[in-house]
Design a protein around this motif. Structure first.
Motif, PDB file in Angstrom:
ATOM      1  N   UNK A   1       0.840  -1.206   0.000  1.00  7.72           N
ATOM      2  CA  UNK A   1       0.000   0.000   0.000  1.00  7.72           C
ATOM      3  C   UNK A   1       0.874   1.254   0.000  1.00  7.72           C
ATOM      4  N   UNK A   2       1.931   1.232   0.790  1.00  6.57           N
ATOM      5  CA  UNK A   2       2.841   2.388   0.819  1.00  6.57           C
ATOM      6  C   UNK A   2       3.521   2.576  -0.530  1.00  6.57           C
ATOM      7  N   UNK A   3       3.885   1.468  -1.152  1.00  4.31           N
ATOM      8  CA  UNK A   3       4.523   1.549  -2.475  1.00  4.31           C
ATOM      9  C   UNK A   3       3.600   2.207  -3.486  1.00  4.31           C
ATOM     10  N   UNK A   4       2.326   1.873  -3.427  1.00  2.00           N
ATOM     11  CA  UNK A   4       1.377   2.446  -4.387  1.00  2.00           C
ATOM     12  C   UNK A   4       0.954   3.862  -4.034  1.00  2.00           C
TER      13      UNK A   4
ATOM     14  N   UNK B   1      10.939  -3.877   0.904  1.00  2.00           N
ATOM     15  CA  UNK B   1      10.462  -4.998   0.083  1.00  2.00           C
ATOM     16  C   UNK B   1      11.620  -5.684  -0.627  1.00  2.00           C
ATOM     17  N   UNK B   2      12.574  -4.905  -1.084  1.00  2.00           N
ATOM     18  CA  UNK B   2      13.740  -5.481  -1.758  1.00  2.00           C
ATOM     19  C   UNK B   2      14.567  -6.323  -0.795  1.00  2.00           C
ATOM     20  N   UNK B   3      14.738  -5.852   0.428  1.00  2.00           N
ATOM     21  CA  UNK B   3      15.473  -6.635   1.426  1.00  2.00           C
ATOM     22  C   UNK B   3      14.755  -7.951   1.705  1.00  2.00           C
ATOM     23  N   UNK B   4      13.430  -7.880   1.866  1.00  2.00           N
ATOM     24  CA  UNK B   4      12.663  -9.094   2.144  1.00  2.00           C
ATOM     25  C   UNK B   4      12.770 -10.074   0.984  1.00  2.00           C
TER      26      UNK B   4
ATOM     27  N   UNK C   1       6.126  -8.200  -9.480  1.00  3.34           N
ATOM     28  CA  UNK C   1       5.604  -7.243 -10.459  1.00  3.34           C
ATOM     29  C   UNK C   1       5.777  -5.799  -9.997  1.00  3.34           C
ATOM     30  N   UNK C   2       5.579  -5.581  -8.694  1.00  5.64           N
ATOM     31  CA  UNK C   2       5.737  -4.230  -8.154  1.00  5.64           C
ATOM     32  C   UNK C   2       7.172  -3.745  -8.306  1.00  5.64           C
ATOM     33  N   UNK C   3       8.129  -4.623  -7.983  1.00  2.00           N
ATOM     34  CA  UNK C   3       9.530  -4.220  -8.090  1.00  2.00           C
ATOM     35  C   UNK C   3       9.935  -4.034  -9.553  1.00  2.00           C
ATOM     36  N   UNK C   4       9.412  -4.851 -10.432  1.00  2.00           N
ATOM     37  CA  UNK C   4       9.709  -4.677 -11.861  1.00  2.00           C
ATOM     38  C   UNK C   4       9.156  -3.347 -12.369  1.00  2.00           C
TER      39      UNK C   4
END
Length: 627
Positions: free
Chosen positions: A548-551, A564-567, A584-587
């Motif tokens: 949610x924070x990412x969006x 998220x990248x660390x996880x 998909x979010x990271x891409x």
């Protein structure tokens, strides 16, 4: 001779701070010139009337100069000498000019007399005016140093000709001379210090003049040895008003102000301690060198001692052992060193003199504090807490000194029990100590052992404030402090992670962003337990909140993507990451400008690769199973 601060220059020139005396030559030169003018005037053959007037004025000036010399000889050392030096220099310049003119009025040839007739009358009239101005300057000078009224007549507020274009200069000179003079009444000295404080508060130009005219040493002397608390308070306020910029603080520090300040802070009335603690805050806030100077003088000890007064610390730690010596007990109370061998040696001596000194000190200050109003006590604690905050800010040495005392316990208990400014300053100080511990392994190991009462209390209060702080600022500070201490928590210490994960869903984006940053410090590869912490963060359902924070596209987006990248890097096989479609979010982020952030440039591709590697293998396993 008068022992005074040296230095020349007016309102805009010269630098304050050097110390010296008004030399005999500085006093004798203008007297000698005045006598020469009088002699030359008697020998003049042209413009006799003007020359006679010049001779009389020179004689009068010589008398005033001798009076100044007598005042200088009888003045106690040190005394404030800036106006003396400036006026003597101007008088010498005037007399030298008049002497040259009068000498031209002696017998001369026809051509010389013709030239003199055309210019001499005007020049002599100007010279007579200059002599009058010098006499007025000297009378004013005598008025500000005169003790004929027994020290009860206030200070000069008239304007000498030398300062006619800049009245502030005359006021500063007069106030500083009054501040420094022990013959003046305590009320006069306090009034003069208050006047300097008021001038300093008006504008930066006034501050510059006050500093350049050497007013810091008189103010420090009044702060240290003032005849009354009111005058000492006025000196502390004046110095605080001057300390508004790094350059100004440098001037104050160059006058060896820190030892004086720490001494007064350690042993004075509560109202004065409040102002001095405020002065510590001002100096430390505007110059890192001031922080180091206070660290060398151990200003933390009296601040913590004052702050812990009436704070119930016994329940947080084992009962202290009986001090092995008078010296150790005095040191623990923050009593300033007296130079007595029984207090400054190895602590083995317990003479009756030392015991009496300790009892008198403790009784005096305990009684003083108990009799003060709650408002005065609170103001002092607020000032001390702010001083600790400013001393700790970015300064490892002061943070270490706070942890070496009972400072952590004290801050923790105040955070638990108090509110308002006091709570705020203590929380900020705690945050700075945690930030220092993050970059210094020795401090981290010594101060934040999870089995120590102080560390446990600190963590409990940080968690509580992070969850239900009375303000956003306090919540952010508590969360930031927890993040700074991430490397101190063992893998089984999961209670600290749950509150941070909950704050990922906070309505305020700054709180959510700080929570993501703090969790990121638990999961970053430099943390030895990053894999275990990452698993715990995922178990506490952090992934949906991070998505949610990412969006959201707000302040929390970058720290959310980093976490998220660390996880993904440490736990790529997590079903929570797959269900939330983190790959998909990271891409998507990799194709956006955010990917150019230095913190993501290498991390993001590695996280995507780990997720792709796992998910491709997972899909292959599923297909083979279905077949």
């Amino acid at each position: 001779m008068m022992a005074m601060n040296s230095g020349r220059g007016g309102g805009g020139g010269g630098g304050g701070g050097a110390k010296g005396t008004v030399e005999e030559g500085e006093l004798s030169l203008p007297i000698l010139l005045a006598e020469r003018v009088a002699t030359a005037a008697r020998e003049a053959e042209s413009f006799k009337s003007e020359c006679t007037d010049a001779g009389k004025k020179a004689d009068h000036l010589a008398g005033l100069l001798r009076s100044v010399a007598r005042v200088a000889a009888s003045a106690p050392a040190p005394s404030y000498d800036r106006p003396v030096r400036r006026i003597l220099a101007e008088s010498s310049k005037t007399l030298d000019r008049v002497l040259a003119l009068v000498r031209r009025c002696r017998r001369a040839g026809l051509l010389r007399r013709v030239v003199t007739i055309t210019t001499g009358s005007t020049d002599l009239r100007k010279a007579l005016a200059l002599l009058d101005a010098s006499a007025a300057d000297l009378r004013w000078l005598l008025s500000i140093y005169s003790d004929e009224d027994g020290g009860g007549g206030g200070f000069a507020i008239s304007l000498p000709p030398i300062a006619s274009t800049d009245p502030i200069l005359a006021w500063v000179w007069s106030y500083a001379a009054t501040v420094q003079s022990p013959a003046r009444s305590p009320a006069d000295r306090a009034h003069a210090a208050q006047a300097l404080a008021s001038l300093a508060l008006d504008n930066d130009r006034n501050k510059k003049i006050i500093l350049e005219e050497g007013c810091v040493p008189p103010l420090l002397a009044l702060l240290r040895d003032g005849p009354a608390v009111e005058s000492q308070i006025a000196a502390a306020v004046a110095l605080s008003n001057l300390a508004n910029a790094a350059d100004n603080v440098s001037v104050i520090l160059s006058e060896l102000a820190v030892p004086v300040i720490v001494h007064v802070l350690s042993d004075s009335r509560m109202r004065l301690q409040t102002q001095v603690a405020g002065l510590v805050s001002r100096l430390a806030a505007h110059h890192p060198y001031a922080q180091e100077e206070f660290a060398r003088e151990n200003a933390v000890r009296p601040l913590v001692s004052i702050l812990s007064f009436e704070v119930p610390l016994d329940e947080l730690r084992p009962a202290p052992k009986k001090p092995s010596s008078i010296h150790s007990l005095v040191k623990g109370m923050g009593v300033p060193s007296t130079g007595n061998s029984s207090l400054s040696g190895d602590g083995s001596s317990s003479s009756s003199r030392s015991s009496s000194l300790l009892r008198d000190y403790y009784h005096h200050h305990r009684k003083d504090r108990e009799n003060e109003s709650p408002e005065v006590k609170l103001a002092l604690k607020v000032a001390c807490a702010e001083a600790l905050w400013m001393l700790a800010k970015g300064c490892l040495s002061n943070c270490r000194k706070i942890t070496e005392t009972k400072g952590l316990l004290c801050l923790s208990k105040i955070i638990e029990l108090d509110k308002g400014e006091l709570l705020h300053h203590c929380m900020m100080a705690m945050m700075e100590i945690a930030a220092a511990a993050e970059i210094d392994a020795d401090l981290r190991r010594s101060a934040f052992k999870m089995n120590s009462p102080a560390a446990k209390s600190v963590v409990e209060q940080l968690i509580r404030v992070a969850q239900q702080g009375s303000s956003i600022v306090l919540q952010i500070a508590a969360i930031k402090a927890i993040g700074c201490l991430a490397r101190t928590f063992p893998a089984k210490e999961t209670k600290v992670l749950s509150p941070l994960v909950l704050q990922l869903g906070h309505w305020n984006p700054e709180v959510a962003a700080e929570a993501a940053r703090a969790l990121g410090k638990f999961a970053e590869p430099d943390n030895f337990l990053c894999v275990e912490h990452s698993k715990t963060i995922i178990e506490f359902a952090a992934v949906p909140a991070l998505m949610r924070l990412h969006r959201s596209g707000e302040k929390a987006q970058l720290p959310a993507v980093i976490l998220l990248s660390y996880l993904a890097l440490h736990v790529p096989k997590s079903e929570a990451l797959e269900r939330a479609k983190v790959l998909g979010a990271l891409q998507s982020v990799a194709r956006s400008p955010l990917a150019q952030d230095p913190s993501l440039r290498e991390l993001l591709p590695r996280a995507i690769y780990q997720l792709e590697l796992y998910q491709v293998g997972l899909h292959a396993d599923r297909q083979s199973y279905e077949v």
